[in-house]
Write a protein that holds these residues in place. Structure first.
Motif, PDB file in Angstrom:
ATOM      1  N   CYS A   1       0.715  -1.293   0.178  1.00 47.06           N
ATOM      2  CA  CYS A   1       0.188  -0.080   0.075  1.00 47.06           C
ATOM      3  C   CYS A   1       1.038   1.127   0.071  1.00 47.06           C
ATOM      4  N   GLN A   2       1.937   1.322   0.824  1.00 47.17           N
ATOM      5  CA  GLN A   2       2.806   2.555   0.695  1.00 47.17           C
ATOM      6  C   GLN A   2       3.394   2.570  -0.666  1.00 47.17           C
TER       7      GLN A   2
ATOM      8  N   ARG B   1       2.467   1.877  -3.537  1.00 49.99           N
ATOM      9  CA  ARG B   1       1.214   2.266  -4.409  1.00 49.99           C
ATOM     10  C   ARG B   1       0.977   3.704  -4.192  1.00 49.99           C
ATOM     11  N   GLU B   2       1.028   4.119  -2.846  1.00 50.78           N
ATOM     12  CA  GLU B   2       0.738   5.439  -2.688  1.00 50.78           C
ATOM     13  C   GLU B   2       1.858   6.533  -3.033  1.00 50.78           C
ATOM     14  N   GLN B   3       3.365   5.994  -2.877  1.00 50.54           N
ATOM     15  CA  GLN B   3       4.321   6.656  -3.521  1.00 50.54           C
ATOM     16  C   GLN B   3       4.213   6.682  -4.819  1.00 50.54           C
TER      17      GLN B   3
ATOM     18  N   LEU C   1       1.570   9.377  -5.856  1.00 54.06           N
ATOM     19  CA  LEU C   1       1.920  10.755  -5.519  1.00 54.06           C
ATOM     20  C   LEU C   1       2.996  10.999  -6.685  1.00 54.06           C
TER      21      LEU C   1
END
Length: 229
Positions: free
Chosen positions: A130-131, A133-135, A138
């Motif tokens: 999840c981290q 994918r978020e990076q 962004l």
């Protein structure tokens, strides 16, 4: 605030679901109940889950059939499934569980500590993904915003160099956590599926790191000089 991972518990007997909740409550994640295969598939239509604990013997659609449906859906095919069963008909029965897509096959009664440890590994891998994918999201949004032709208002957006530095720092933190998790899996001789998932995460991180490095000022000219020599 870090969003909690969801764990799907599938069993037709309420007392078994209650026992699973008692064992996994210490992980402080969101536990979702399903009393049948059909109910589990319905829950998977709308929510994302870190791992599924699936009882093999259930009336109607049993665990094997439920797992087959889960693996056929593109949205859910990569969710780890841990089969729980009160029966054991030997290697053939176990093989059927793995053939249906399970990452693990645990016979009841099981050791609560072992089950909680196995689930925690998949929850941690899910959170790292999840981290990542978020990076990536962004980075994509910032790059699209930087080429959209609209000048940012004062104080609204960062300069490209500052943005890349911030993204690089965030990615470094995820890389450090992923490396620590991989070492932990190696030390504990974890399941092959968990190790493979961790390796897949590291490959994604490597790709994202290369993409960020390519955006650094002078990266393009450096590549050009290198290719000419």
């Amino acid at each position: 605030m870090v969003q909690k991972a969801k764990i799907l518990l599938v069993d037709d007997r309420p007392e078994n679901l209650l026992a699973l909740e008692a064992i996994l409550s210490a992980l402080d994640q969101t536990l979702v109940r399903a009393s049948s295969g059909e109910e589990a598939l319905k829950a998977l239509l709308t929510d994302d889950f870190a791992v599924i604990l699936l009882d093999v013997q259930m009336p109607g659609m049993d665990g094997f059939e439920t797992a087959a449906h889960i693996k056929r859906r593109e949205r859910t095919r990569d969710i780890p499934i841990i089969f729980l069963t009160a029966i054991n008909h030997g290697p053939h029965h176990t093989f059927r569980g793995y053939a249906a897509g399970a990452v693990d096959y645990i016979s009841k009664p099981f050791d609560p500590w072992v089950l909680r440890a196995k689930v925690s590994v998949f929850v941690e891998l899910y959170m790292k993904n999840c981290q990542l994918r978020e990076q990536a999201a962004l980075l994509r949004l910032q790059l699209e915003g930087g080429t959209g032709g609209k000048a940012p208002a004062a104080g609204e957006a960062k300069e490209p160099a500052g943005l890349l530095a911030e993204l690089s720092a965030r990615l470094a933190a995820v890389e450090e956590q992923a490396e620590a998790l991989s070492k932990q899996l190696d030390d504990e001789s974890a399941d092959a599926a968990a190790v493979a998932t961790a390796a897949h995460l590291e490959r994604k991180l490597t790709g994202l790191r290369r993409a960020l490095d390519a955006l650094e000022p002078g990266a393009g000219s450096t590549s050009a000089v290198t290719s000419q020599n």
